[in-house]
Design a protein around this motif. Structure first.
Motif, PDB file in Angstrom:
ATOM      1  N   ALA A 127      10.160   7.990   6.178  1.00  0.00           N
ATOM      2  CA  ALA A 127      11.450   8.642   6.063  1.00  0.00           C
ATOM      3  C   ALA A 127      12.630   8.128   5.878  1.00  0.00           C
ATOM      4  O   ALA A 127      12.898   6.737   6.097  1.00  0.00           O
ATOM      5  CB  ALA A 127      11.633   9.507   7.550  1.00  0.00           C
ATOM      6  N   GLU A 128      13.491   8.440   4.991  1.00  0.00           N
ATOM      7  CA  GLU A 128      14.674   8.009   4.488  1.00  0.00           C
ATOM      8  C   GLU A 128      15.590   7.692   5.869  1.00  0.00           C
ATOM      9  O   GLU A 128      16.276   6.590   5.777  1.00  0.00           O
ATOM     10  CB  GLU A 128      15.629   9.011   3.783  1.00  0.00           C
ATOM     11  N   ARG A 129      15.440   8.182   6.974  1.00  0.00           N
ATOM     12  CA  ARG A 129      16.216   7.879   8.192  1.00  0.00           C
ATOM     13  C   ARG A 129      16.230   6.615   8.775  1.00  0.00           C
ATOM     14  O   ARG A 129      16.656   6.195   9.385  1.00  0.00           O
ATOM     15  CB  ARG A 129      15.978   9.136   9.213  1.00  0.00           C
ATOM     16  N   ILE A 130      14.849   6.186   8.543  1.00  0.00           N
ATOM     17  CA  ILE A 130      14.678   4.714   8.919  1.00  0.00           C
ATOM     18  C   ILE A 130      14.412   3.965   7.724  1.00  0.00           C
ATOM     19  O   ILE A 130      14.070   2.386   7.950  1.00  0.00           O
ATOM     20  CB  ILE A 130      13.425   4.811   9.904  1.00  0.00           C
ATOM     21  N   ASN A 150      12.060   1.243   1.488  1.00  0.00           N
ATOM     22  CA  ASN A 150      12.466  -0.392   1.897  1.00  0.00           C
ATOM     23  C   ASN A 150      12.383  -0.364   3.274  1.00  0.00           C
ATOM     24  O   ASN A 150      12.870  -1.645   3.690  1.00  0.00           O
ATOM     25  CB  ASN A 150      14.086  -0.300   1.472  1.00  0.00           C
ATOM     26  N   TYR A 151      11.844   0.493   4.053  1.00  0.00           N
ATOM     27  CA  TYR A 151      11.637   0.008   5.639  1.00  0.00           C
ATOM     28  C   TYR A 151      10.895  -1.246   5.856  1.00  0.00           C
ATOM     29  O   TYR A 151       9.900  -1.640   5.040  1.00  0.00           O
ATOM     30  CB  TYR A 151      10.938   1.033   6.158  1.00  0.00           C
ATOM     31  N   GLY A 152      11.418  -1.800   6.514  1.00  0.00           N
ATOM     32  CA  GLY A 152      10.968  -3.265   7.090  1.00  0.00           C
ATOM     33  C   GLY A 152      11.254  -4.422   6.036  1.00  0.00           C
ATOM     34  O   GLY A 152      10.760  -5.556   6.356  1.00  0.00           O
ATOM     35  N   LYS A 153      11.795  -4.225   5.107  1.00  0.00           N
ATOM     36  CA  LYS A 153      12.240  -5.061   4.028  1.00  0.00           C
ATOM     37  C   LYS A 153      13.763  -5.876   4.207  1.00  0.00           C
ATOM     38  O   LYS A 153      14.157  -6.722   3.839  1.00  0.00           O
ATOM     39  CB  LYS A 153      12.256  -4.795   2.304  1.00  0.00           C
ATOM     40  N   ASP A 154      14.338  -5.031   5.139  1.00  0.00           N
ATOM     41  CA  ASP A 154      15.652  -5.610   5.350  1.00  0.00           C
ATOM     42  C   ASP A 154      15.681  -6.828   6.093  1.00  0.00           C
ATOM     43  O   ASP A 154      15.265  -7.061   6.870  1.00  0.00           O
ATOM     44  CB  ASP A 154      16.618  -4.395   6.357  1.00  0.00           C
ATOM     45  N   THR A 155      16.529  -7.811   5.494  1.00  0.00           N
ATOM     46  CA  THR A 155      16.684  -9.095   6.097  1.00  0.00           C
ATOM     47  C   THR A 155      17.835  -9.376   7.025  1.00  0.00           C
ATOM     48  O   THR A 155      18.019 -10.392   7.533  1.00  0.00           O
ATOM     49  CB  THR A 155      17.008 -10.255   4.927  1.00  0.00           C
ATOM     50  N   ASN A 156      18.691  -8.395   7.333  1.00  0.00           N
ATOM     51  CA  ASN A 156      19.747  -8.450   8.255  1.00  0.00           C
ATOM     52  C   ASN A 156      19.049  -8.685   9.582  1.00  0.00           C
ATOM     53  O   ASN A 156      18.039  -7.883  10.004  1.00  0.00           O
ATOM     54  CB  ASN A 156      20.724  -7.175   8.254  1.00  0.00           C
ATOM     55  N   HIS A 175      20.723   9.420  16.319  1.00  0.00           N
ATOM     56  CA  HIS A 175      20.003  10.524  16.091  1.00  0.00           C
ATOM     57  C   HIS A 175      20.775  11.750  15.586  1.00  0.00           C
ATOM     58  O   HIS A 175      20.163  12.378  14.888  1.00  0.00           O
ATOM     59  CB  HIS A 175      19.325  11.076  17.639  1.00  0.00           C
ATOM     60  N   THR A 176      22.040  11.669  15.575  1.00  0.00           N
ATOM     61  CA  THR A 176      22.700  12.482  14.716  1.00  0.00           C
ATOM     62  C   THR A 176      22.594  12.134  13.099  1.00  0.00           C
ATOM     63  O   THR A 176      22.292  13.269  12.432  1.00  0.00           O
ATOM     64  CB  THR A 176      24.274  12.391  15.041  1.00  0.00           C
ATOM     65  N   LYS A 177      22.527  11.103  12.798  1.00  0.00           N
ATOM     66  CA  LYS A 177      22.199  10.649  11.622  1.00  0.00           C
ATOM     67  C   LYS A 177      20.964  11.007  11.294  1.00  0.00           C
ATOM     68  O   LYS A 177      20.464  11.632   9.955  1.00  0.00           O
ATOM     69  CB  LYS A 177      22.366   9.280  11.305  1.00  0.00           C
ATOM     70  N   TYR A 178      19.875  10.918  11.988  1.00  0.00           N
ATOM     71  CA  TYR A 178      18.497  11.328  11.621  1.00  0.00           C
ATOM     72  C   TYR A 178      18.251  12.799  11.428  1.00  0.00           C
ATOM     73  O   TYR A 178      17.432  13.291  10.758  1.00  0.00           O
ATOM     74  CB  TYR A 178      17.491  11.075  13.047  1.00  0.00           C
ATOM     75  N   LEU A 179      19.025  13.673  11.842  1.00  0.00           N
ATOM     76  CA  LEU A 179      19.202  15.142  11.828  1.00  0.00           C
ATOM     77  C   LEU A 179      20.200  15.461  10.508  1.00  0.00           C
ATOM     78  O   LEU A 179      20.215  16.769  10.335  1.00  0.00           O
ATOM     79  CB  LEU A 179      19.708  15.724  12.904  1.00  0.00           C
ATOM     80  N   GLY A 180      20.806  14.345   9.988  1.00  0.00           N
ATOM     81  CA  GLY A 180      21.531  14.694   8.706  1.00  0.00           C
ATOM     82  C   GLY A 180      22.972  14.970   8.961  1.00  0.00           C
ATOM     83  O   GLY A 180      23.589  15.522   8.305  1.00  0.00           O
ATOM     84  N   GLY A 181      23.290  14.709  10.163  1.00  0.00           N
ATOM     85  CA  GLY A 181      24.506  14.886  10.697  1.00  0.00           C
ATOM     86  C   GLY A 181      25.377  13.712  10.468  1.00  0.00           C
ATOM     87  O   GLY A 181      24.920  12.627   9.604  1.00  0.00           O
ATOM     88  N   GLU A 182      26.900  13.347  10.710  1.00  0.00           N
ATOM     89  CA  GLU A 182      27.413  12.400  10.416  1.00  0.00           C
ATOM     90  C   GLU A 182      28.345  11.763  11.601  1.00  0.00           C
ATOM     91  O   GLU A 182      28.273  12.517  12.783  1.00  0.00           O
ATOM     92  CB  GLU A 182      28.702  12.886   9.690  1.00  0.00           C
ATOM     93  N   VAL A 183      28.478  10.645  11.662  1.00  0.00           N
ATOM     94  CA  VAL A 183      29.119   9.876  12.975  1.00  0.00           C
ATOM     95  C   VAL A 183      30.491   9.480  12.554  1.00  0.00           C
ATOM     96  O   VAL A 183      30.660   9.044  11.097  1.00  0.00           O
ATOM     97  CB  VAL A 183      28.239   8.810  13.431  1.00  0.00           C
ATOM     98  N   TYR A 184      31.479   9.981  13.328  1.00  0.00           N
ATOM     99  CA  TYR A 184      32.889   9.418  13.191  1.00  0.00           C
ATOM    100  C   TYR A 184      33.033   8.396  14.325  1.00  0.00           C
ATOM    101  O   TYR A 184      33.163   8.987  15.564  1.00  0.00           O
ATOM    102  CB  TYR A 184      33.814  10.529  13.156  1.00  0.00           C
ATOM    103  N   THR A 220       0.750  -1.239  -0.081  1.00  0.00           N
ATOM    104  CA  THR A 220      -0.035   0.043   0.062  1.00  0.00           C
ATOM    105  C   THR A 220       0.863   1.225   0.196  1.00  0.00           C
ATOM    106  O   THR A 220       2.088   1.130   0.049  1.00  0.00           O
ATOM    107  CB  THR A 220      -0.970   0.021   1.387  1.00  0.00           C
ATOM    108  N   TYR A 221       0.348   2.356   0.023  1.00  0.00           N
ATOM    109  CA  TYR A 221       1.049   3.651  -0.070  1.00  0.00           C
ATOM    110  C   TYR A 221       1.824   3.922   1.069  1.00  0.00           C
ATOM    111  O   TYR A 221       2.720   4.560   1.201  1.00  0.00           O
ATOM    112  CB  TYR A 221      -0.111   4.890  -0.257  1.00  0.00           C
ATOM    113  N   ILE A 222       1.366   3.362   2.330  1.00  0.00           N
ATOM    114  CA  ILE A 222       1.991   3.412   3.660  1.00  0.00           C
ATOM    115  C   ILE A 222       3.493   3.100   3.366  1.00  0.00           C
ATOM    116  O   ILE A 222       4.432   3.974   3.899  1.00  0.00           O
ATOM    117  CB  ILE A 222       1.547   2.421   4.681  1.00  0.00           C
ATOM    118  N   GLN A 223       3.977   1.986   2.734  1.00  0.00           N
ATOM    119  CA  GLN A 223       5.208   1.501   2.455  1.00  0.00           C
ATOM    120  C   GLN A 223       6.194   2.659   1.772  1.00  0.00           C
ATOM    121  O   GLN A 223       7.277   2.844   1.985  1.00  0.00           O
ATOM    122  CB  GLN A 223       5.299   0.285   1.552  1.00  0.00           C
TER     123      GLN A 223
END
Length: 417
Positions: A16-19, A23-29, A152-161, A9-12
């Protein structure tokens, strides 16, 4: 089946790209803790008559102190405690300041402007990036470690080192090896001592160096200290906030979850730089309405009785002694940590005339399936497994029984490191 139906459905396509976006929910990892959970269930089903020794859970195995529970019961019945707590009550803030002074020797925290309660440490770590991170900004995280602030840094468009914590560096981050470009863009540096999962303790010299580094590069230090009061063998509880200059560059987070057996109560506090505390309070106001006042009052009672934590620390120290001895007799190279309830040891590469282990996760899965011993693997900076001394045991005699059984199961093979 129901989820799969709605993936069409359209819900899929609205996530948000952050989660994960469409493709949300389709990751098999499978997340490693889910793998552990599944392996434990399979082992119990295969060997229902054998006790599973669970040393993977990082959660206290006992109830909160009876005095704390009684205070909650008393305060929960008072009508004046039924309303919103917002950013907390003064009684809890005063107790937090006195706790820092009594236990850690921190002298200069203003209860009005330099401390706030939080609904546990995890939400505070999740909110802090919202105070500082813009797209392109960097949060420096230590690995292995607790990832929430980086998430949450990544959620906000930041980067993690990520800075690896290695045995060679005594599981302290080598700040001098951080590239200058990262230093220029960094806003936040996450530290956690005593450390999860390594159990390592920081020194005053390390914190002094970290403060100087933070000033030089204009970075905020967030010190996550839920295990700070759980120290052993005469080691004095140590706070980042007790180091000169700490309040100029950062804050420290404390939680009653581990030090007072209050995981489900969800109560802690943040203390330090007043500008950071003010910003945190503003963001917090838009995320929650405060923890139940009765819980804050019960927590204030706990903070005013640090002997509760001392008793808990003595139990963990005793269990660490037993566990270190058992592991070393089985061929591991275990050293008792100076704090926390975690013991971090290198995983073997193989078993003599038996299976090989490419990763710590491979070995952890072997322990669950073949030995019915649950641990947590960490492969981010070498191959290590984490034992927790929060295993279920009813008294000292039962502790010795559990460790003796663990030793028996581990010593019937020869490990190759």
């Amino acid at each position: 089946m129901t989820i799969q139906r709605y993936q069409n459905t359209y819900i899929q396509h609205t996530f948000a790209e952050r989660i994960g976006g469409a493709n949300y929910g389709k990751d098999t990892n499978i997340y490693k803790f889910e793998k552990i959970k599944r392996a434990k269930a399979a082992a119990k089903q295969a060997y229902p008559e054998i006790e599973l020794i669970d040393m993977g859970v990082g959660e206290p195995d006992e109830m909160a102190d009876a005095g704390i529970v009684a205070m909650l019961a008393e305060e929960a019945g008072k009508p004046e405690n039924r309303g919103y707590a917002d950013n907390g009550i003064s009684e809890f803030k005063m107790a937090a300041v006195e706790y820092l002074r009594t236990v850690f020797g921190v002298q200069d925290i203003d209860p009005e402007t330099e401390v706030l309660h939080s609904i546990g440490t995890k939400p505070a770590l999740a909110m802090l990036p919202s105070c500082f991170i813009n797209p392109g900004d960097v949060t420096i995280m230590t690995v292995p470690g607790y990832p929430v602030m980086g998430t949450h840094t990544k959620y906000l468009g930041g980067e993690v080192y990520n800075i690896p914590l290695t045995k060679e560096q005594r599981f302290l981050p080598d700040l001098d090896r951080i590239p200058l470009d990262i230093c220029r863009r960094a806003k936040l540096l996450y530290l956690n001592y005593p450390n999860n999962p390594t159990g390592a303790a920081a020194t005053i010299e390390f914190f002094e160096k970290a403060i100087a580094w933070a000033k030089r590069h204009e970075v905020i230090i967030v010190h996550d200290a839920p295990y700070a009061a759980l120290t052993f063998d005469g080691a004095k509880p140590f706070s980042f906030m007790s180091v000169p200059g700490a309040k100029e560059v950062g804050v420290e987070l404390h939680s009653l979850s581990k030090s007072y057996n209050m995981t489900g109560w969800r109560i802690g506090f943040i203390a330090g730089n007043p500008l950071i505390i003010k910003a945190f309070g503003d963001v917090k106001d838009n995320n929650d309405s405060g923890q139940f006042i009765a819980i804050q009052k019960a927590a204030a009672y706990g903070l005013s009785h640090p002997e509760i934590t001392e008793k808990i620390a003595n139990k963990y120290s005793r269990r660490h002694d037993l566990l270190v001895s058992a592991l070393n007799e089985a061929g591991f190279r275990a050293e008792k940590p100076k704090g926390s309830f975690f013991l971090y040891v290198e995983a073997p590469k193989s078993i003599q005339n038996g299976p090989q282990f490419a990763t710590a996760e491979d070995f952890s899965q072997y322990l669950i399936r073949e030995k019915l011993i649950s641990t947590v693997p960490w492969d981010e900076a070498g191959c290590f497994i984490r034992f927790s001394v929060t295993f279920q045991a009813d008294g000292e005699a039962d502790e010795r029984r559990v460790i003796a059984e663990l030793k028996r199961r581990l010593t019937d093979v020869e490990y190759i490191f």
